[in-house]
Design a protein around this motif. Sequence first.
Motif, short mmCIF file in Angstrom:
data_model
loop_
_atom_site.label_atom_id
_atom_site.label_comp_id
_atom_site.label_asym_id
_atom_site.label_seq_id
_atom_site.Cartn_x
_atom_site.Cartn_y
_atom_site.Cartn_z
N TRP A 284 -49.19 90.07 43.29
CA TRP A 284 -49.92 90.44 42.08
C TRP A 284 -50.82 91.64 42.37
O TRP A 284 -51.64 91.61 43.29
CB TRP A 284 -50.78 89.27 41.59
CG TRP A 284 -49.99 88.13 41.04
CD1 TRP A 284 -49.55 87.96 39.76
CD2 TRP A 284 -49.54 86.97 41.77
NE1 TRP A 284 -48.86 86.78 39.65
CE2 TRP A 284 -48.84 86.14 40.85
CE3 TRP A 284 -49.67 86.54 43.10
CZ2 TRP A 284 -48.27 84.94 41.23
CZ3 TRP A 284 -49.10 85.34 43.48
CH2 TRP A 284 -48.41 84.55 42.55
N GLU A 285 -50.64 92.68 41.57
CA GLU A 285 -51.47 93.88 41.68
C GLU A 285 -52.20 94.12 40.36
O GLU A 285 -51.63 93.84 39.30
CB GLU A 285 -50.61 95.11 42.02
CG GLU A 285 -49.93 95.03 43.39
CD GLU A 285 -50.92 94.97 44.54
OE1 GLU A 285 -52.10 95.36 44.34
OE2 GLU A 285 -50.53 94.53 45.64
N PRO A 286 -53.44 94.56 40.40
CA PRO A 286 -54.17 95.07 41.56
C PRO A 286 -54.92 94.01 42.37
O PRO A 286 -55.85 94.35 43.10
CB PRO A 286 -55.16 96.03 40.92
CG PRO A 286 -55.48 95.39 39.60
CD PRO A 286 -54.20 94.75 39.14
N LEU A 287 -54.55 92.75 42.28
CA LEU A 287 -55.28 91.71 42.98
C LEU A 287 -55.05 91.74 44.48
O LEU A 287 -55.87 91.23 45.25
CB LEU A 287 -54.88 90.32 42.43
CG LEU A 287 -55.06 90.09 40.93
CD1 LEU A 287 -54.64 88.68 40.56
CD2 LEU A 287 -56.51 90.35 40.51
N GLY A 288 -53.92 92.29 44.91
CA GLY A 288 -53.62 92.35 46.33
C GLY A 288 -53.31 90.98 46.93
O GLY A 288 -53.59 90.74 48.10
N ILE A 289 -52.72 90.09 46.14
CA ILE A 289 -52.40 88.73 46.60
C ILE A 289 -50.88 88.56 46.63
O ILE A 289 -50.19 88.91 45.67
CB ILE A 289 -53.04 87.68 45.69
CG1 ILE A 289 -54.57 87.79 45.75
CG2 ILE A 289 -52.58 86.28 46.08
CD1 ILE A 289 -55.29 86.87 44.80
N THR A 290 -50.38 88.02 47.74
CA THR A 290 -48.95 87.81 47.92
C THR A 290 -48.70 86.38 48.39
O THR A 290 -49.45 85.85 49.22
CB THR A 290 -48.38 88.80 48.96
OG1 THR A 290 -48.55 90.13 48.48
CG2 THR A 290 -46.90 88.54 49.20
N VAL A 291 -47.65 85.76 47.86
CA VAL A 291 -47.24 84.42 48.30
C VAL A 291 -45.73 84.44 48.53
O VAL A 291 -45.01 85.29 48.01
CB VAL A 291 -47.60 83.34 47.27
CG1 VAL A 291 -49.11 83.29 47.03
CG2 VAL A 291 -46.85 83.54 45.95
N ASN A 292 -45.27 83.48 49.30
CA ASN A 292 -43.84 83.31 49.55
C ASN A 292 -43.38 82.01 48.91
O ASN A 292 -44.17 81.06 48.75
CB ASN A 292 -43.56 83.30 51.05
CG ASN A 292 -43.82 84.66 51.68
OD1 ASN A 292 -43.13 85.63 51.39
ND2 ASN A 292 -44.84 84.72 52.53
N ALA A 293 -42.11 81.95 48.57
CA ALA A 293 -41.59 80.77 47.86
C ALA A 293 -40.12 80.56 48.19
O ALA A 293 -39.42 81.47 48.66
CB ALA A 293 -41.77 80.94 46.36
N THR A 294 -39.68 79.34 47.92
CA THR A 294 -38.28 78.97 48.09
C THR A 294 -37.69 78.65 46.72
O THR A 294 -38.26 77.87 45.96
CB THR A 294 -38.15 77.73 49.00
OG1 THR A 294 -38.71 78.02 50.28
CG2 THR A 294 -36.68 77.33 49.16
N LEU A 295 -36.56 79.25 46.41
CA LEU A 295 -35.89 78.99 45.15
C LEU A 295 -35.09 77.69 45.22
O LEU A 295 -34.66 77.27 46.30
CB LEU A 295 -34.96 80.14 44.78
CG LEU A 295 -35.60 81.48 44.43
CD1 LEU A 295 -34.52 82.52 44.15
CD2 LEU A 295 -36.54 81.36 43.25
#
Length: 319
Positions: free
Chosen positions: A188-199
């Motif tokens: 998410w930008e401009p929040l600078g937050i990243t997550v990983n996920a499994t489909l």
Amino acid sequence: MQRSLSDFIDEVKTLTHRMMSEEPKEIADLRLGEMDIPAGSYGQYFGTWDIAHGMLRDYSMYTMYPLVVLAEDQDVEPRTMSKVVDALDQSYSNYLRYSGFPKMGKLALELRAHLKANPTKEEVVAALRAFTEYTNKLQAWSFHYFPWGLGKYFRYPEERLQSAPPPVSDLGATRAHIKTGQRIRISWEPLGITVNATLASNENPELCADLVAALPFSTIQDHAVVTGESMYAWSPFVSTAPIRLRERICDAPIGRLRFSQSTGQKFIVQYGPTTEDLAQPVLGEIDEADVAKLAEVGKAVWESTFESKALIWMKVELA
């Protein structure tokens, strides 16, 4: 001379692609009261905006998408589809043309004319898919800029909230755990937050394949207005994939990814408790190590949707 159906589809796709990063003029004109036709009784345009927003939602989600599903049915002939579209489309597109969407109204009129000209089944499906993607993106921008902040004047009494029954199930009680599947990254930008996920590649393989085929993409992130602590974003594709695993929203855990084909092709992230008891297709789940990051995202998206209207962009890509 009327242009070809393929040229029509190309223009619709071009307009849709442009809306991935730019607010369309029709949405800006509607929210600012700058429409060509100043629709609205006694000089106000909020009533026009409110009704047009709701009609656009129904048009994209509950009219155009079901028409795509019907068009893909092998038992339905193109000539039948022309009659069905003609019967269902006009009341929506003509009113919306008057109430702030002249370009869309013109395109809808042209679409109906093309469908009457004996196109192939494949052409009918392609045209309806393209137009559904187009109306979905119009609705995405309409949703973001709608004045949801007015909701603070229509709140339940605190005692009503305190006495309300709890969610139907505790978080995680009926969790559909996703053990293996395609890995993706959400930022998410401009929040600078990243997550990983499994489909949920094993549980809903066709749905996940549709998503993966569209990656990477960036789209506006918005907050749910009814469900609870949930965020969604309109995806740039149309999936009619069969759904093999659904889960009630109120039973889903924090970090659940859902996908709603029937309400605009929305990519959904749950970041906290919800109470809605409808069942939705399971798309995957965010890594347990990243779940704690979601509260900050949810708070920022709530502020964006209900007050500031600052754009928060969600990017989805392969990990």
